[in-house]
Design a protein around this motif. Structure first.
Motif, PDB file in Angstrom:
ATOM      1  N   ILE A 172       5.304   1.245  -8.304  1.00  0.00           N
ATOM      2  CA  ILE A 172       4.831   0.201  -8.604  1.00  0.00           C
ATOM      3  C   ILE A 172       5.757  -0.914  -8.927  1.00  0.00           C
ATOM      4  CG2 ILE A 172       3.021  -0.542 -10.400  1.00  0.00           C
ATOM      5  CD1 ILE A 172       2.071   1.782  -8.928  1.00  0.00           C
ATOM      6  N   SER A 173       6.751  -0.694  -9.508  1.00  0.00           N
ATOM      7  CA  SER A 173       7.794  -1.748  -9.859  1.00  0.00           C
ATOM      8  C   SER A 173       8.262  -2.585  -8.791  1.00  0.00           C
ATOM      9  CB  SER A 173       8.872  -1.087 -10.707  1.00  0.00           C
ATOM     10  OG  SER A 173       9.417  -0.163 -10.220  1.00  0.00           O
ATOM     11  N   GLU A 174       8.667  -1.355  -7.672  1.00  0.00           N
ATOM     12  CA  GLU A 174       9.083  -1.910  -6.379  1.00  0.00           C
ATOM     13  C   GLU A 174       8.183  -3.030  -5.603  1.00  0.00           C
ATOM     14  OE1 GLU A 174      10.820   0.931  -3.920  1.00  0.00           O
ATOM     15  OE2 GLU A 174      11.985   2.097  -5.718  1.00  0.00           O
ATOM     16  N   ALA A 175       6.829  -2.275  -5.814  1.00  0.00           N
ATOM     17  CA  ALA A 175       5.744  -3.183  -5.037  1.00  0.00           C
ATOM     18  C   ALA A 175       5.620  -4.654  -5.756  1.00  0.00           C
ATOM     19  CB  ALA A 175       4.473  -2.308  -5.232  1.00  0.00           C
ATOM     20  N   GLN A 176       5.837  -4.615  -7.140  1.00  0.00           N
ATOM     21  CA  GLN A 176       5.632  -5.677  -7.823  1.00  0.00           C
ATOM     22  C   GLN A 176       6.816  -6.677  -7.387  1.00  0.00           C
ATOM     23  OE1 GLN A 176       5.198  -5.204 -12.016  1.00  0.00           O
ATOM     24  NE2 GLN A 176       4.805  -7.515 -12.338  1.00  0.00           N
ATOM     25  N   THR A 177       7.925  -6.177  -7.282  1.00  0.00           N
ATOM     26  CA  THR A 177       9.147  -6.957  -6.843  1.00  0.00           C
ATOM     27  C   THR A 177       9.182  -7.459  -5.702  1.00  0.00           C
ATOM     28  OG1 THR A 177      10.768  -5.778  -8.307  1.00  0.00           O
ATOM     29  CG2 THR A 177      11.834  -6.666  -6.584  1.00  0.00           C
ATOM     30  N   LEU A 178       8.530  -6.583  -4.648  1.00  0.00           N
ATOM     31  CA  LEU A 178       8.336  -7.301  -3.320  1.00  0.00           C
ATOM     32  C   LEU A 178       7.310  -8.305  -3.004  1.00  0.00           C
ATOM     33  CD1 LEU A 178       8.753  -6.562  -0.039  1.00  0.00           C
ATOM     34  CD2 LEU A 178       6.602  -4.977  -0.289  1.00  0.00           C
ATOM     35  N   CYS A 179       6.432  -8.454  -3.987  1.00  0.00           N
ATOM     36  CA  CYS A 179       5.415  -9.621  -4.050  1.00  0.00           C
ATOM     37  C   CYS A 179       6.065 -10.762  -4.729  1.00  0.00           C
ATOM     38  CB  CYS A 179       4.237  -9.069  -4.606  1.00  0.00           C
ATOM     39  SG  CYS A 179       3.269  -7.904  -3.669  1.00  0.00           S
TER      40      CYS A 179
ATOM     41  N   LEU B 273      -6.509   0.513  -4.601  1.00  0.00           N
ATOM     42  CA  LEU B 273      -6.627   0.984  -6.036  1.00  0.00           C
ATOM     43  C   LEU B 273      -7.792   2.424  -6.456  1.00  0.00           C
ATOM     44  CD1 LEU B 273      -5.989  -1.801  -8.094  1.00  0.00           C
ATOM     45  CD2 LEU B 273      -4.306  -0.374  -7.319  1.00  0.00           C
ATOM     46  N   GLN B 274      -8.821   2.158  -5.722  1.00  0.00           N
ATOM     47  CA  GLN B 274      -9.745   3.469  -5.601  1.00  0.00           C
ATOM     48  C   GLN B 274      -9.472   4.579  -4.767  1.00  0.00           C
ATOM     49  OE1 GLN B 274     -13.260   1.330  -4.099  1.00  0.00           O
ATOM     50  NE2 GLN B 274     -13.904   0.762  -6.536  1.00  0.00           N
ATOM     51  N   GLU B 275      -8.375   4.362  -3.931  1.00  0.00           N
ATOM     52  CA  GLU B 275      -8.240   5.716  -3.129  1.00  0.00           C
ATOM     53  C   GLU B 275      -7.541   6.836  -3.832  1.00  0.00           C
ATOM     54  OE1 GLU B 275      -5.827   4.322   0.257  1.00  0.00           O
ATOM     55  OE2 GLU B 275      -7.348   3.278   1.089  1.00  0.00           O
ATOM     56  N   PRO B 276      -6.522   6.527  -4.524  1.00  0.00           N
ATOM     57  CA  PRO B 276      -5.736   7.725  -5.467  1.00  0.00           C
ATOM     58  C   PRO B 276      -6.746   8.511  -6.371  1.00  0.00           C
ATOM     59  CG  PRO B 276      -4.402   5.685  -5.462  1.00  0.00           C
ATOM     60  CD  PRO B 276      -5.824   5.487  -4.816  1.00  0.00           C
ATOM     61  N   GLN B 277      -8.006   7.812  -6.785  1.00  0.00           N
ATOM     62  CA  GLN B 277      -8.927   8.416  -7.558  1.00  0.00           C
ATOM     63  C   GLN B 277      -9.969   9.208  -6.860  1.00  0.00           C
ATOM     64  OE1 GLN B 277     -11.005   5.163  -9.439  1.00  0.00           O
ATOM     65  NE2 GLN B 277      -8.990   4.206 -10.302  1.00  0.00           N
ATOM     66  N   LYS B 278      -9.883   9.575  -5.643  1.00  0.00           N
ATOM     67  CA  LYS B 278     -10.559  10.223  -4.873  1.00  0.00           C
ATOM     68  C   LYS B 278     -10.296  11.495  -4.854  1.00  0.00           C
ATOM     69  CE  LYS B 278     -12.588   6.588  -1.782  1.00  0.00           C
ATOM     70  NZ  LYS B 278     -12.501   6.020  -0.426  1.00  0.00           N
TER      71      LYS B 278
ATOM     72  N   LYS C  35       0.958  -1.147   0.042  1.00  0.00           N
ATOM     73  CA  LYS C  35       0.005   0.051   0.109  1.00  0.00           C
ATOM     74  C   LYS C  35       0.790   1.262   0.092  1.00  0.00           C
ATOM     75  CE  LYS C  35      -3.760   2.203   2.676  1.00  0.00           C
ATOM     76  NZ  LYS C  35      -4.475   2.074   3.779  1.00  0.00           N
ATOM     77  N   GLN C  36       1.934   1.226   0.812  1.00  0.00           N
ATOM     78  CA  GLN C  36       2.835   2.327   1.045  1.00  0.00           C
ATOM     79  C   GLN C  36       3.460   2.703  -0.442  1.00  0.00           C
ATOM     80  OE1 GLN C  36       2.754   4.435   3.553  1.00  0.00           O
ATOM     81  NE2 GLN C  36       4.402   5.741   2.632  1.00  0.00           N
ATOM     82  N   LEU C  37       4.062   1.571  -1.051  1.00  0.00           N
ATOM     83  CA  LEU C  37       4.892   1.828  -2.202  1.00  0.00           C
ATOM     84  C   LEU C  37       3.857   2.154  -3.429  1.00  0.00           C
ATOM     85  CD1 LEU C  37       6.931  -1.270  -2.197  1.00  0.00           C
ATOM     86  CD2 LEU C  37       7.708   0.785  -2.022  1.00  0.00           C
ATOM     87  N   VAL C  38       2.594   1.572  -3.521  1.00  0.00           N
ATOM     88  CA  VAL C  38       1.607   1.956  -4.558  1.00  0.00           C
ATOM     89  C   VAL C  38       1.146   3.387  -4.389  1.00  0.00           C
ATOM     90  CG1 VAL C  38      -0.749   1.771  -5.443  1.00  0.00           C
ATOM     91  CG2 VAL C  38       0.821  -0.466  -4.744  1.00  0.00           C
ATOM     92  N   VAL C  39       0.936   3.880  -3.153  1.00  0.00           N
ATOM     93  CA  VAL C  39       0.638   5.281  -2.756  1.00  0.00           C
ATOM     94  C   VAL C  39       1.628   6.153  -3.448  1.00  0.00           C
ATOM     95  CG1 VAL C  39       0.056   6.804  -1.015  1.00  0.00           C
ATOM     96  CG2 VAL C  39      -1.164   4.590  -1.044  1.00  0.00           C
ATOM     97  N   ASN C  40       2.820   5.809  -2.977  1.00  0.00           N
ATOM     98  CA  ASN C  40       4.156   6.863  -3.444  1.00  0.00           C
ATOM     99  C   ASN C  40       4.471   6.539  -4.968  1.00  0.00           C
ATOM    100  OD1 ASN C  40       4.152   7.684  -0.856  1.00  0.00           O
ATOM    101  ND2 ASN C  40       5.704   6.020  -0.271  1.00  0.00           N
ATOM    102  N   GLY C  41       3.635   5.726  -5.564  1.00  0.00           N
ATOM    103  CA  GLY C  41       3.825   5.685  -7.289  1.00  0.00           C
ATOM    104  C   GLY C  41       4.966   4.583  -7.412  1.00  0.00           C
TER     105      GLY C  41
END
Length: 226
Positions: free
Chosen positions: A79-86, A221-226, A71-77
């Motif tokens: 994305i690639s780091e979040a995918q690598t983490l998973c 994923l819906q949070e940044p759109q608010k 969540k922290q990585l996605v919010v900060n943009g």
């Protein structure tokens, strides 16, 4: 009535001594050839239970803070780091998150569908061979009953071939040998049934956790759109 009277005349002490002198393995093989498939089913059931419990345990080792880090990585943009983490975690939840992250930018419905597809594949892997374990729990007692019936037939055929008075020892040994397969089949069936329900419960808890994580990710994923 004749059978009952013969059994009542059987010397109890002599029978107990004979049984006590036998080992469990010797007693099992007294049940005849039908004991072999029951023993085979017990080995297969044991293998399935051990293999599944280790697999389910490994699948549930997702770090508790994985979702927070993603969540922290996605919010900060990032994305690639979040995918690598998973990708570092070989668990169903991590694979679902990785697939969802790789679809970021697509319509929300498409992301949900991709996560759901990965989830279905992982659930299929978790439930592998559980149906076979359920089959063993039902088949083992039935094979045991079949062995008892065939054993009783052979016992009474032996009695019919005897001339004169029937020996109580011959009658009792034929009957207890026939009953061994029923006892063995019921034992294997009960243990397999308990093992199956235990594994189903463990899988169900993991599936619930996967669904909960999927919902949290979609909400993220819906949070940044608010």
């Amino acid at each position: 009535m004749v059978l009952l009277s013969i059994l009542q005349e059987l010397p109890v002490e002599e029978t107990v001594e004979v049984v006590e002198e036998m080992s469990i393995l010797d007693l099992l093989f007294k049940g005849g050839y039908m004991i072999l498939p029951i023993l085979l089913l017990s080995l297969v059931g044991t293998y399935i239970f051990v293999e599944r419990i280790l697999n389910i345990k490994a699948a549930g080792k997702t770090p508790d803070n994985l979702m927070d880090e993603v969540k922290q990585l996605v919010v900060n943009g990032k994305i690639s780091e979040a995918q690598t983490l998973c990708a570092r975690e070989a668990t169903p939840i991590a694979k679902m998150l990785e697939k969802g992250i790789s679809r970021i930018g697509n319509p929300l419905r498409s992301i949900e569908a991709s996560i759901e597809n990965v989830g279905k594949i992982e659930v299929y892997k978790l439930e592998k061979n559980l149906s076979l374990l359920a089959t063993i729990s039902g088949a083992a007692p039935m094979i045991g009953f079949l062995g008892t019936v065939t054993g009783m037939i052979q016992a009474f055929m032996s009695i019919a071939q005897e001339e004169g008075a029937v020996s109580p020892k011959l009658l009792s040994s034929g009957i207890y040998e026939a009953m061994i397969t029923t006892a063995a089949g019921l034992f294997v069936g009960i243990i397999s049934y308990l093992a199956y329900n235990y594994l189903i419960t463990k899988v169900g808890k993991l599936i619930h956790k996967m669904e909960y994580t999927s919902i949290n990710f979609i909400d993220l994923l819906q949070e940044p759109q608010k």
